[in-house]
Design an enzyme around this catalytic site. Sequence first.
Site, short mmCIF file in Angstrom:
data_model
loop_
_atom_site.label_atom_id
_atom_site.label_comp_id
_atom_site.label_asym_id
_atom_site.label_seq_id
_atom_site.Cartn_x
_atom_site.Cartn_y
_atom_site.Cartn_z
N CYS A 62 -34.70 -1.01 -39.17
CA CYS A 62 -34.04 0.43 -38.83
C CYS A 62 -33.73 0.57 -37.58
CB CYS A 62 -35.41 1.48 -39.14
SG CYS A 62 -34.70 3.15 -38.90
N CYS A 65 -35.96 3.03 -35.22
CA CYS A 65 -37.30 2.96 -35.07
C CYS A 65 -37.69 2.40 -33.48
CB CYS A 65 -38.04 1.97 -36.05
SG CYS A 65 -38.61 2.83 -37.79
N ASP A 88 -23.99 4.68 -31.55
CA ASP A 88 -23.16 3.32 -31.25
C ASP A 88 -21.83 3.22 -32.07
OD1 ASP A 88 -25.44 2.04 -29.76
OD2 ASP A 88 -26.51 2.10 -31.39
N HIS A 125 -40.94 6.40 -38.77
CA HIS A 125 -39.86 6.18 -39.75
C HIS A 125 -39.98 7.23 -40.98
CE1 HIS A 125 -36.53 3.89 -41.54
NE2 HIS A 125 -37.24 3.83 -42.56
N ASN A 165 -27.86 15.74 -41.30
CA ASN A 165 -27.43 15.60 -42.69
C ASN A 165 -28.72 15.05 -43.36
OD1 ASN A 165 -24.87 16.36 -42.17
ND2 ASN A 165 -24.35 14.24 -41.61
N SER A 173 -28.68 7.37 -45.91
CA SER A 173 -29.65 6.53 -46.76
C SER A 173 -31.01 6.10 -45.84
CB SER A 173 -28.90 5.29 -47.09
OG SER A 173 -28.50 4.50 -46.14
N HIS A 176 -35.33 7.90 -41.54
CA HIS A 176 -35.85 7.90 -40.22
C HIS A 176 -35.26 9.32 -39.88
CE1 HIS A 176 -37.94 6.05 -36.65
NE2 HIS A 176 -37.27 7.32 -36.23
N HIS A 178 -33.59 12.04 -38.05
CA HIS A 178 -32.69 12.40 -36.89
C HIS A 178 -31.70 13.37 -37.33
CE1 HIS A 178 -30.61 9.65 -39.61
NE2 HIS A 178 -29.44 9.89 -38.82
N GLN A 180 -27.63 14.57 -35.35
CA GLN A 180 -26.49 14.11 -34.54
C GLN A 180 -26.01 15.25 -33.76
OE1 GLN A 180 -23.70 11.27 -36.33
NE2 GLN A 180 -24.74 11.67 -38.31
N GLU A 194 -16.55 32.50 -36.46
CA GLU A 194 -17.69 33.14 -36.24
C GLU A 194 -17.45 33.94 -34.94
OE1 GLU A 194 -21.43 31.62 -36.61
OE2 GLU A 194 -21.37 30.99 -38.72
N HIS A 293 -25.62 26.74 -35.09
CA HIS A 293 -24.37 27.32 -34.75
C HIS A 293 -24.65 28.19 -33.46
CE1 HIS A 293 -22.12 27.79 -38.85
NE2 HIS A 293 -22.51 26.67 -38.28
ZN ZN Z 1 -23.13 30.27 -38.68
ZN ZN Z 2 -36.99 3.92 -38.72
#
Ligand code: ZN
Ligand code: ZN
Length: 363
Positions: A62, A65, A88, A125, A165, A173, A176, A178, A180, A194, A293
């Site tokens: 992973c 990890c 990356d 994880h 997401n 998939s 772990h 996280h 972004q 808005e 937001h």
């Molecule tokens: Zn909003």
């Molecule tokens: Zn992991």
Amino acid sequence: MNGANDNSGATENNGQHGVWEERWHPLREEWVIVAAHRQHRPWNGGTIAHQHHQVPDYVEDCYLCPGNLRIGGARNPQYLETFVFDNDHPSVALHAPSKLPIPAGLFCNRPAQGIARVVCYSPRHNLSLAELGTAQIANLLGTWQEQYRDLGGRQEIKHVLVFENKGEVVGVSNPHPHCQIYATNFVFKTIENEVNAGRRYRGETGRVLFQEILKAEREDGRRIISENDSAIAFVPYFARYAYEVFVAPKATHPSLATLSSKELTDFGSLLRETLIRFDNLWSMPFPYVMPLHQAPTDGGDYDDFHFHIEFHPPLRKPDLLKYLAGPEIGGGNFLSDTAPEEKAEELRAQSTAHYLHANKVAP
Ligand SMILES: [Zn+2]
Ligand SMILES: [Zn+2]
């Protein structure tokens, strides 16, 4: 049985059972068609069997990890809480090509400059955001604050979009935990909408748009999932997705960065509760797209912008996706097959103890 059906507003509509109407989305300034009268049955509370194949604490290959090597060649530290690093495979970067081909005619391009980062919520994880303890959520909120200040404070960054997401149905998939960050040289469209909607509303009425939404939600009450001293979670009247939920501080803050420690605690607690209710709904990890937001960071006046987190869950039932089709992709407006009042009722009925850890005391 179903509280929403006891309330006249959600039941009789043109002689039909259920909600059949168009609702105005004041933040997007567009109509949502709510057609919840068709072959509609509320979710009966059953769940499909989900294999909880044991996901280990640590996975050797992973890239998130602790201690592992990433594709770019960097090695993750043995981090203990949150861990932030530059993506990356960034979709925006300060080193993106600056000499670009000149397109034909009116077409227009520019360098994809920005900063893309990844935030690991936990070294573990197998621990989703819904399973993080109160202290870990507080720590994550602190990291989000720092990132907004750091990235938003840079001259070249006009907007900081933080999002998670979650789930294979939204293309993730790796479990772990996280999120972004896309810190960009432009303001993302939804935020721009808005901002503009809020300005227009302020100009016409003298009032803060998001405060008026909160006021109306509290006046009605049927879509509020929970609230505490300074934060509130609700399915908005104009929800586009079945289980769409907004979590917001009650006071207007342009971003997470200006919340007081008490507001941060209250907000974190409702965020955590909301995530747990989602997972408990079908006793499965609940997929979603979760954007923060926050106001743009381009130096404009955003005092009226009201920070909130939105959840856009793609599922209508455990095995049924909300497909974006003709109305949404073809026409640009949403068709919702469910009544927000009913969905809020379902979520409100869920326990706030996570189904996987119900017998344990929260860390
Ligand atoms: Zn909003
Ligand atoms: Zn992991």
